[in-house]
Design a protein around this motif. Structure first.
Motif, PDB file in Angstrom:
ATOM      1  N   HIS A  24      -3.448   7.397  -8.738  1.00 21.64           N
ATOM      2  CA  HIS A  24      -3.531   5.991  -8.320  1.00 21.64           C
ATOM      3  C   HIS A  24      -2.364   5.171  -8.848  1.00 21.64           C
ATOM      4  O   HIS A  24      -1.724   5.554  -9.829  1.00 21.64           O
ATOM      5  N   GLU A  41       2.720   1.805  -3.331  1.00 15.56           N
ATOM      6  CA  GLU A  41       1.806   2.359  -4.347  1.00 15.56           C
ATOM      7  C   GLU A  41       1.607   3.861  -4.141  1.00 15.56           C
ATOM      8  O   GLU A  41       1.677   4.650  -5.080  1.00 15.56           O
ATOM      9  N   ARG A  42       1.378   4.262  -2.889  1.00 16.38           N
ATOM     10  CA  ARG A  42       1.174   5.697  -2.614  1.00 16.38           C
ATOM     11  C   ARG A  42       2.424   6.503  -2.977  1.00 16.38           C
ATOM     12  O   ARG A  42       2.345   7.570  -3.587  1.00 16.38           O
ATOM     13  N   GLU A  43       3.578   5.968  -2.605  1.00 14.50           N
ATOM     14  CA  GLU A  43       4.827   6.714  -2.812  1.00 14.50           C
ATOM     15  C   GLU A  43       5.178   6.837  -4.301  1.00 14.50           C
ATOM     16  O   GLU A  43       5.638   7.890  -4.749  1.00 14.50           O
ATOM     17  N   ALA A  71       2.959   6.671  -6.823  1.00 18.19           N
ATOM     18  CA  ALA A  71       1.952   7.564  -7.424  1.00 18.19           C
ATOM     19  C   ALA A  71       2.320   9.018  -7.153  1.00 18.19           C
ATOM     20  O   ALA A  71       2.230   9.878  -8.039  1.00 18.19           O
ATOM     21  N   GLU A  72       2.765   9.286  -5.939  1.00 22.20           N
ATOM     22  CA  GLU A  72       3.140  10.661  -5.593  1.00 22.20           C
ATOM     23  C   GLU A  72       4.335  11.117  -6.421  1.00 22.20           C
ATOM     24  O   GLU A  72       4.364  12.232  -6.939  1.00 22.20           O
ATOM     25  N   ARG A 120      10.475   0.239  -1.731  1.00 21.18           N
ATOM     26  CA  ARG A 120      10.384   1.495  -0.970  1.00 21.18           C
ATOM     27  C   ARG A 120      11.767   2.007  -0.604  1.00 21.18           C
ATOM     28  O   ARG A 120      12.024   3.211  -0.624  1.00 21.18           O
ATOM     29  N   ASP A 129       0.833  -1.206   0.000  1.00 24.63           N
ATOM     30  CA  ASP A 129       0.000   0.000   0.000  1.00 24.63           C
ATOM     31  C   ASP A 129       0.867   1.256   0.000  1.00 24.63           C
ATOM     32  O   ASP A 129       0.618   2.204  -0.748  1.00 24.63           O
ATOM     33  N   ALA A 130       1.897   1.257   0.840  1.00 24.41           N
ATOM     34  CA  ALA A 130       2.751   2.443   0.943  1.00 24.41           C
ATOM     35  C   ALA A 130       3.558   2.649  -0.342  1.00 24.41           C
ATOM     36  O   ALA A 130       3.721   3.778  -0.809  1.00 24.41           O
TER      37      ALA A 130
END
Ligand SMILES: *Cc1c(COP(=O)(O)O)cnc(C)c1O
Length: 389
Positions: free
Chosen positions: A64, A53-55, A57-58, A258, A50-51
């Protein structure tokens, strides 16, 4: 020595071979991976997925992202989710890694190859326009257009996107090689309806194997996420109304990703420094240029030279052989897909540019983990080759 400068690599001794683009991992990756393992989240779901994906995308600037087991899986899912179906034409650059076209074949659609710009190796917008018009005139349904950001230089989206919009063709950006690159202020991966990144072992960052689909289109991403987990309906028992795939990324590998993402900017700096060094080495050499030399926003995943034999008096392959004798890995630029036996008989719109780059191009060691000692070895070997000419 700073932690970032410590690198884990297979044992090879002092005179270890200099590879093209090996993984660049060290203690930071170790700590992230161990933490994920000890957390018990070993399945292909978990907080690191989850993290990550967020990182990502950012970083790319999309709303998304969905983490997947490979870039190829991302290309395949994007095409499926966009409704590409058997018999469709999907336009693909001929100068790319085979995965771009394989994803098309998986859907039953037909890859139609388009030649590249000679300067960058990227999709030729004018030839793309002509090919789209020809296909539409003959009544073919266009499933999608799949531009590739060649070696980490973004394709010319300022021209490509309006051409595709006029043809009603959705764009899937194959940004497998291009994380960290940009064009006109936008990040690689953000240009099409969906973009696809790869975290294969040789790419700019790695999860050993992995990829990600990024997009602003929440419905499209939700569809891809659903298809990537065997298309399970949200009910307590196993219920399936579509054919899905097993394409998710493991939580352990997301943790590795990550750590790599945290180091991305430093890695980009090192790859760009390699390119600058090669630019200087070849600056006064007649008949030699760098591929996509003018692209200041490239991520410099791989640096290639293009050698005009007539002017230079030697061929790219001659330098390749010389460097191989010094245990320095080089590689030819992609063999164009229209020349590959597996695609014999496929339709192709050609200018000859890709075949010339295949003949005259040579890709040089570009890895972010290349030590100063290794870089000096490469420079010295190139100097010696040039002096001998
Ligand atoms: C690496 C690459 C892919 C495939 O990515 P994987 O993660 O290896 O499946 C697709 N397209 C291009 C242009 C690539 O370089």
């Amino acid at each position: 020595m700073r932690e970032q400068d410590v690198r884990y690599r297979p044992a090879g001794g002092v005179d270890e071979p200099v590879l093209l683009s090996p993984p660049d991992v060290g203690p930071l990756e170790e700590s992230y991976l161990l933490r994920a393992l000890r957390s018990g989240w070993v399945a292909p779901v978990g907080p690191d997925v989850d993290a990550f994906e967020r990182e990502v995308a950012e970083r790319v600037g999309t709303a998304h992202a969905v983490a997947l087991c490979s870039g190829t899986a991302g290309l395949h899912l994007a095409l499926v989710a966009l409704g590409v179906r058997p018999g469709d034409a999907v336009l693909v650059p001929t100068l790319t890694f085979v995965a771009t076209a394989n994803a098309v074949v998986y859907t039953g659609a037909e890859p139609v190859f388009v030649d590249c710009e000679p300067d960058t190796g990227n999709l030729d917008p004018e030839l793309l326009d002509r090919t789209l018009r020809d296909l539409r005139r003959s009544g073919r349904r266009i499933g999608a257009v799949l531009p590739v950001d060649m070696f980490g230089s973004c394709a010319d989206y300022g021209r490509i996107l309006p051409i595709c919009a006029a043809a009603g063709a959705p764009v899937v950006e194959d940004a497998a090689e291009a994380l960290g690159a940009a064009r006109e202020g936008r990040a690689a991966g953000s240009f099409g309806r969906a973009g696809v990144l790869s975290f294969n072992g040789n790419k700019i960052i790695t999860t050993s194997g992995g990829g990600m689909l990024v997009s602003d289109d929440g419905d499209l991403v939700a569809r891809c996420r659903y298809l990537s987990t065997q298309a399970r309906q949200p009910v307590p028992h196993y219920e399936h109304t579509d054919t899905g795939y097993n394409y998710r990324l493991s939580n352990l590998l997301a943790a590795l990703g990550r750590a790599q993402l945290r180091r991305l900017d430093g890695m980009l700096t090192r790859r760009r420094a390699h390119r600058e060094r090669y630019a200087k080495l070849f600056a006064g050499v007649a008949g030699v240029r760098l591929l996509a030399d003018a692209d200041a926003a490239a991520n410099c995943w791989l640096t290639s030279i293009v050698v005009d034999q007539e002017t230079a008096g030697w061929r790219a392959a001659d330098l390749g052989r010389h460097l191989a004798a010094h245990r320095i890995e080089t590689r030819r630029v992609w063999k164009p897909l229209h020349l590959q036996p597996v695609f014999a008989g496929s339709r192709a719109a050609l200018s000859g540019a890709a075949e010339r780059l295949f003949a005259d191009g040579l890709t040089l060691p570009s890895g972010s983990g290349m030590s100063d000692h290794q870089a000096a070895r490469v420079a010295e070997a190139i100097d010696r080759f040039l002096e001998g000419r």
